[in-house]
Design an enzyme around this catalytic site. Sequence first.
Site, mmCIF file in Angstrom:
data_model
loop_
_atom_site.group_PDB
_atom_site.id
_atom_site.type_symbol
_atom_site.label_atom_id
_atom_site.label_comp_id
_atom_site.label_asym_id
_atom_site.label_seq_id
_atom_site.Cartn_x
_atom_site.Cartn_y
_atom_site.Cartn_z
ATOM 1 N N LYS A 1 0.859 -1.301 -0.077
ATOM 2 C CA LYS A 1 0.002 0.102 0.083
ATOM 3 C C LYS A 1 0.992 1.215 -0.170
ATOM 4 O O LYS A 1 0.700 2.236 -0.775
ATOM 5 C CB LYS A 1 -0.929 0.023 1.303
ATOM 6 C CG LYS A 1 -2.050 -1.093 0.986
ATOM 7 C CD LYS A 1 -2.776 -1.238 2.431
ATOM 8 C CE LYS A 1 -3.811 -2.350 2.134
ATOM 9 N NZ LYS A 1 -4.401 -3.082 3.444
ATOM 10 N N GLN B 1 -4.782 -1.448 9.607
ATOM 11 C CA GLN B 1 -4.753 -2.923 8.915
ATOM 12 C C GLN B 1 -5.406 -4.228 9.973
ATOM 13 O O GLN B 1 -4.888 -4.335 11.130
ATOM 14 C CB GLN B 1 -3.008 -3.350 8.781
ATOM 15 C CG GLN B 1 -2.937 -4.681 8.171
ATOM 16 C CD GLN B 1 -3.430 -4.487 6.469
ATOM 17 O OE1 GLN B 1 -3.218 -3.456 6.078
ATOM 18 N NE2 GLN B 1 -4.139 -5.546 6.279
ATOM 19 N N ASP C 1 -11.314 2.444 4.238
ATOM 20 C CA ASP C 1 -11.891 0.979 4.102
ATOM 21 C C ASP C 1 -13.257 0.890 4.148
ATOM 22 O O ASP C 1 -13.726 -0.237 4.062
ATOM 23 C CB ASP C 1 -11.128 0.491 5.237
ATOM 24 C CG ASP C 1 -10.145 -0.871 5.001
ATOM 25 O OD1 ASP C 1 -10.154 -0.973 3.780
ATOM 26 O OD2 ASP C 1 -9.574 -1.351 5.849
#
Length: 303
Positions: A59, A103, A126
Amino acid sequence: MESDMSEATIIDGKATAAGLRAWIGEQIEQLSVKNGVKPGLAVVLVGEDPASQVYVRSKRKTAIQLGMNSFEHTLPADTDQATVLALVQQLNRDPKVHGILVQLPLPAHLDDKPVILAIDPLKDVDGLHPENAGRLMAGETGMVSCTPLGCQLLLRQQLGDMTGKDAVVIGRSLLFGKPMAQLLLAENCTVTTAHSRTADLVGHCRRADILVAAVGRAEMVKADWVKPGAVVIDVGINRLPGDGGKDRLVGDVDFEAVSKVASAITPVPGGVGPMTIACLMFNALRAARLQSGLSDVELPTQF
Ligand code: NAP
C-alpha cells in the site's frame, strides 16, 4: 483433441488495476497543480503478522508511486487499546492525513470495533465505519470498502448494465459480503447473500447470473454449482502447499473446472486482488478532494 467445452473469458484484474492506478496518478497530479492538495494516506499496523506486513508495504509503495504522502505507523504487538485509539485520534486531527487505514486483523487482545468507530468517517478509506456502511445502504455518498468496489468495476467492465440479473454473494462479512450485496443492489440486480447457514447453497448458486465467492475455503465452488454463462468473481485468497515447499495461491472457486462453464471468471492471483489496493488509492483521492471542499469523483470504467 477438440473439446466441446468453451473456455470463459479471463477477467484481467491486473490490467484494470494498472489502468485505474494510471488514472489516479493523473488525478493526483492535477490536484497538486491546480489546488495545491497532496492526498495523504496513513496506515496503522499493530504487530508483526507477515501477511499484514506485505499488504502494508505494498500500500505504501503504491501510494508513493501515485504521488501521495504515505504515513506508516507500526506499533508493537503488545500495544494497548488506548494507545491505538490515541493514534487514530491524532491522525483524525492531522490535516495532511486524508485517509486512515488500520490493518486488520488486530492482535487478539485488541478490540477492532472501538478502533473502527474512532476513525473519522470522512477519512475511513476502508469504508468500515457504521456511518459509511449506513450511507451505502441509504444510497448516499460515502466511503465504500475497497474490494467490493473493485469487484463492481470489474463487473461493470464485463457486463455493462446489470439490471435484472440474479446475483449471489457467498459471504456476509462487513468488509466484503455486505457492501458487495449493496453495490449489486444499486446496479439493479436481484441479490441473494449466502453464508455458512444457508440452506441449499448449491441451488442458490446455480440460479446466479453473477456469482461472487468470498468465503476463504479453497476451491469450494465447483463447476456444477455454476449456471452456464454466469460471470464468476472469486474473492478468496487461500494458500495450499505447492511444488518445492512453496505455497500456491488459490481462490474459493475451482478455476479449471468452472472456467469451462462460466462466460467470464476472475483468476487467483491476478483477478480481484490487484483491484483492492487500486481502489484504496481511489478512496484516498476521493477523501482528499472532499476534505479540501472539492467535487466528488466517480470511479471510472474506461481509462
Ligand atoms: P470472513 O469474514 O471470514 O467471512 C467469510 C464468510 O464466508 C462468512 O460470511 C461465512 O459465513 C461464509 N462461509 C464460511 N463457510 C461457508 C460455507 N461453508 N458456505 C457458505 N458460506 C460460508 O472473510 P472475508 O473477510 O469476507 O474474506 C473472504 C475471503 O476473501 C477470504 O479468503 C479473504 O482472504 C478474501 N479477501 C480477499 C480480498 C482481496 O483483496 N482479494 C479482500 C478481502 C477478502 P458466516 O457469516 O455464517 O460465518
